[in-house]
Design a protein around this motif. Structure first.
Motif, PDB file in Angstrom:
ATOM      1  N   ILE A 365       0.837  -1.204   0.000  1.00  0.00           N
ATOM      2  CA  ILE A 365       0.000   0.000   0.000  1.00  0.00           C
ATOM      3  C   ILE A 365       0.867   1.247   0.000  1.00  0.00           C
ATOM      4  O   ILE A 365       2.057   1.201   0.311  1.00  0.00           O
ATOM      5  CB  ILE A 365      -0.948   0.022   1.226  1.00  0.00           C
ATOM      6  N   THR A 366       0.264   2.388  -0.332  1.00  0.00           N
ATOM      7  CA  THR A 366       0.961   3.663  -0.339  1.00  0.00           C
ATOM      8  C   THR A 366       0.891   4.305   1.042  1.00  0.00           C
ATOM      9  O   THR A 366       0.061   3.925   1.873  1.00  0.00           O
ATOM     10  CB  THR A 366       0.323   4.620  -1.357  1.00  0.00           C
ATOM     11  N   PRO A 367       1.749   5.315   1.322  1.00  0.00           N
ATOM     12  CA  PRO A 367       1.673   6.003   2.614  1.00  0.00           C
ATOM     13  C   PRO A 367       0.293   6.582   2.915  1.00  0.00           C
ATOM     14  O   PRO A 367      -0.137   6.603   4.069  1.00  0.00           O
ATOM     15  CB  PRO A 367       2.730   7.094   2.489  1.00  0.00           C
ATOM     16  N   ALA A 368      -0.410   7.040   1.880  1.00  0.00           N
ATOM     17  CA  ALA A 368      -1.744   7.606   2.095  1.00  0.00           C
ATOM     18  C   ALA A 368      -2.744   6.545   2.550  1.00  0.00           C
ATOM     19  O   ALA A 368      -3.722   6.849   3.233  1.00  0.00           O
ATOM     20  CB  ALA A 368      -2.248   8.278   0.823  1.00  0.00           C
ATOM     21  N   GLU A 369      -2.508   5.288   2.180  1.00  0.00           N
ATOM     22  CA  GLU A 369      -3.420   4.198   2.544  1.00  0.00           C
ATOM     23  C   GLU A 369      -3.079   3.542   3.871  1.00  0.00           C
ATOM     24  O   GLU A 369      -3.859   2.734   4.376  1.00  0.00           O
ATOM     25  CB  GLU A 369      -3.394   3.127   1.453  1.00  0.00           C
ATOM     26  N   ARG A 370      -1.926   3.866   4.434  1.00  0.00           N
ATOM     27  CA  ARG A 370      -1.441   3.097   5.569  1.00  0.00           C
ATOM     28  C   ARG A 370      -2.307   3.183   6.829  1.00  0.00           C
ATOM     29  O   ARG A 370      -2.670   2.139   7.388  1.00  0.00           O
ATOM     30  CB  ARG A 370       0.011   3.496   5.883  1.00  0.00           C
ATOM     31  N   PRO A 371      -2.641   4.350   7.364  1.00  0.00           N
ATOM     32  CA  PRO A 371      -3.408   4.356   8.615  1.00  0.00           C
ATOM     33  C   PRO A 371      -4.719   3.584   8.521  1.00  0.00           C
ATOM     34  O   PRO A 371      -5.057   2.806   9.420  1.00  0.00           O
ATOM     35  CB  PRO A 371      -3.646   5.846   8.882  1.00  0.00           C
ATOM     36  N   SER A 372      -5.468   3.778   7.434  1.00  0.00           N
ATOM     37  CA  SER A 372      -6.766   3.115   7.318  1.00  0.00           C
ATOM     38  C   SER A 372      -6.614   1.609   7.150  1.00  0.00           C
ATOM     39  O   SER A 372      -7.329   0.830   7.798  1.00  0.00           O
ATOM     40  CB  SER A 372      -7.551   3.691   6.140  1.00  0.00           C
ATOM     41  N   THR A 373      -5.668   1.179   6.316  1.00  0.00           N
ATOM     42  CA  THR A 373      -5.502  -0.252   6.068  1.00  0.00           C
ATOM     43  C   THR A 373      -4.854  -0.953   7.252  1.00  0.00           C
ATOM     44  O   THR A 373      -5.286  -2.040   7.661  1.00  0.00           O
ATOM     45  CB  THR A 373      -4.658  -0.475   4.798  1.00  0.00           C
ATOM     46  N   GLN A 374      -3.823  -0.354   7.817  1.00  0.00           N
ATOM     47  CA  GLN A 374      -3.186  -0.935   8.994  1.00  0.00           C
ATOM     48  C   GLN A 374      -4.130  -0.921  10.192  1.00  0.00           C
ATOM     49  O   GLN A 374      -4.148  -1.857  10.997  1.00  0.00           O
ATOM     50  CB  GLN A 374      -1.889  -0.179   9.306  1.00  0.00           C
ATOM     51  N   GLY A 375      -4.924   0.134  10.300  1.00  0.00           N
ATOM     52  CA  GLY A 375      -5.912   0.187  11.366  1.00  0.00           C
ATOM     53  C   GLY A 375      -6.972  -0.892  11.198  1.00  0.00           C
ATOM     54  O   GLY A 375      -7.397  -1.520  12.179  1.00  0.00           O
ATOM     55  N   PHE A 376      -7.411  -1.127   9.965  1.00  0.00           N
ATOM     56  CA  PHE A 376      -8.374  -2.197   9.718  1.00  0.00           C
ATOM     57  C   PHE A 376      -7.784  -3.543  10.110  1.00  0.00           C
ATOM     58  O   PHE A 376      -8.463  -4.389  10.729  1.00  0.00           O
ATOM     59  CB  PHE A 376      -8.777  -2.205   8.243  1.00  0.00           C
ATOM     60  N   SER A 377      -6.513  -3.767   9.781  1.00  0.00           N
ATOM     61  CA  SER A 377      -5.860  -5.024  10.155  1.00  0.00           C
ATOM     62  C   SER A 377      -5.838  -5.208  11.669  1.00  0.00           C
ATOM     63  O   SER A 377      -6.147  -6.284  12.192  1.00  0.00           O
ATOM     64  CB  SER A 377      -4.430  -5.056   9.602  1.00  0.00           C
ATOM     65  N   ASP A 378      -5.478  -4.147  12.395  1.00  0.00           N
ATOM     66  CA  ASP A 378      -5.432  -4.260  13.852  1.00  0.00           C
ATOM     67  C   ASP A 378      -6.827  -4.354  14.456  1.00  0.00           C
ATOM     68  O   ASP A 378      -7.010  -4.945  15.530  1.00  0.00           O
ATOM     69  CB  ASP A 378      -4.668  -3.071  14.443  1.00  0.00           C
TER      70      ASP A 378
END
Length: 431
Positions: A365-378
């Motif tokens: 993923i790109t830096p812009a996608e990281r908080p939302s995608t990583q947050g979804f994973s957690d």
């Protein structure tokens, strides 16, 4: 004839030396916060099951405290993602540790009031410390070179070893000091120690995690004006990207197995002791070894991810989880040799799943996608932890600890269809 549109603005010029120096400062700061936060999490894990069992008298509710502690991210992840999107990693991590401070106050009040319901609610909020610790591995990867992403995030996972191994044993020390100075009911001293450690951790993050690694990564990639994303966007990314989807599933199943077995190990040990009052000391040592397994081998796992990729590491992690369930499930409650071996294997298997999945998700993923995608994973990890804790208590009470371990081994194997499938997705913009 229409006017020609101007070309999009080019991303700012990258200064490799400056970025590398900033990354080293980020790693040093996160290393310190993981030590402090690891102490808090270790104490919380050691006392949670014993506290709730004493308050309720039932193993059915004992796993609930552990699942809420490790799965507390399910409550805080949504606002934490919004805060991270706006203020960067500093805001999201400090928010998590701040929630944990409030949780310790609630649990301490519940102990004085004798309210198990209030205590479990406080443990849910206290679990935000676990969420913040897990999110720190992503902060370590924001500015990491792609070829060393696994090594950098695994270094921060490893840093938790120092605090987490000492944390369970520190629970007994905190209790003796607090009762010696102030008296009062048991476990209040542990809550005070957790609260102070989380408060200090949040302060270190706010003061020293500058410039923010996520915001800097977005500047480097030219995504400073990218729209803010939510957990729902993270779900859509995982649905569309096979690599992200596999990483999310691997992290969640690994977390489920680890929490399911670990949540009831303290009670299993206590039931095998002639003097239950000595349980806290024994539990502290054995869980300390388990937590050491979770974090101590992370640098080796990170290097393996960088060298061979995430898929082989995740397959090996699954095998370790199955082996851990086999050893632990076949261990008598009074076997203080075989049981620790099983718990160490459980920790190493969890570490492989956590490091491998984080590298897989971040690299896709790109830096812009990281908080939302990583947050979804957690978020999914937190829900998996809650499900494991809710299931583990009744299984042990109405069946056995061995049956619990067999059930968790079956769950671990569910990741194989994902690992054997396609792991490529849309190519991300380099950070």
């Amino acid at each position: 004839m229409t006017a020609q549109q101007p070309p999009p603005a080019a991303p700012p010029e990258i200064d490799p030396a400056g970025t590398a120096a900033l990354q080293q400062r980020v790693l040093r700061t996160l290393f310190l916060t993981q030590v402090l936060g690891g102490l808090a999490v270790g104490i919380g894990i050691a006392v949670g099951a014993l506290l709730i069992e004493e308050m309720t008298g039932s193993a059915t509710f004992t796993g609930l405290a552990q699942s809420l502690f490790v799965g507390g991210s399910a409550l805080v992840v949504v606002p934490a993602v919004r805060i991270t999107e706006r203020f960067g990693r500093r805001g999201g991590l400090a928010f998590g540790y701040g929630c944990a401070v409030v949780g310790t106050l609630i649990v301490a009040a519940a102990i004085h009031l004798g309210s198990a319901v209030l205590a479990t609610a406080g443990y849910f909020l206290l679990g935000a410390a676990s969420f913040a610790g897990l999110q720190s591995r992503y902060a370590a990867a924001d500015l990491a070179p792609a070829a060393r992403r696994g090594s950098h995030l695994s270094l921060i996972v490893w840093a938790t070893t120092i605090g987490s191994v000492a944390g369970p044993s520190l629970a007994g020390v905190a209790e003796r000091v607090w009762t010696g100075w102030f008296g009062g009911p048991a476990y209040v001293g542990s809550m005070v120690a957790i609260g102070l450690l989380c408060l200090l951790t949040a302060a270190v993050i706010l003061v020293f995690l500058r410039p923010d690694p996520l915001l800097t990564a977005r500047e480097i990639s030219g995504e400073t004006d990218a729209p803010r994303r939510s957990i729902a966007d993270g779900y859509r990314t995982a649905k569309a990207n096979p690599a992200v989807r596999t990483g999310v599933v691997a992290a969640a199943l690994g977390h489920f197995v680890m929490v399911g077995v670990m949540a009831m190990t303290a009670v299993h040990i206590k039931h095998g002791m002639a003097d239950p009052k000595e349980a806290l000391s024994v539990v502290g040592v054995i869980l300390g070894l388990h937590i050491g397994g979770m974090y101590a081998f992370a640098p080796i796992i990170g290097r393996l991810v960088d060298k061979h990729g995430a898929r082989p590491v995740l397959i090996a992690g699954t095998a370790l989880l199955v082996a851990a369930c086999t050893v632990s499930g076949s261990s008598p409650a009074d076997d203080h040799v075989r049981l620790p071996i099983g718990l160490v294997l459980l920790g190493v298997g969890w570490s492989a799943m956590t490091v491998g999945s984080a590298a897989l998700v971040t690299g896709a993923i790109t830096p812009a996608e990281r908080p939302s995608t990583q947050g979804f994973s957690d978020l999914i990890m937190g829900l998996a932890a809650m499900a494991a804790g809710l299931a583990s208590g009744p299984i042990v009470e109405y069946a056995s600890y061995g049956i619990l371990c067999v059930s968790c081994a079956v769950v671990a194997l569910l990741v194989f269809p994902f690992l054997l499938g396609k792991l490529t997705g849309p190519a991300p913009t380099p950070a």
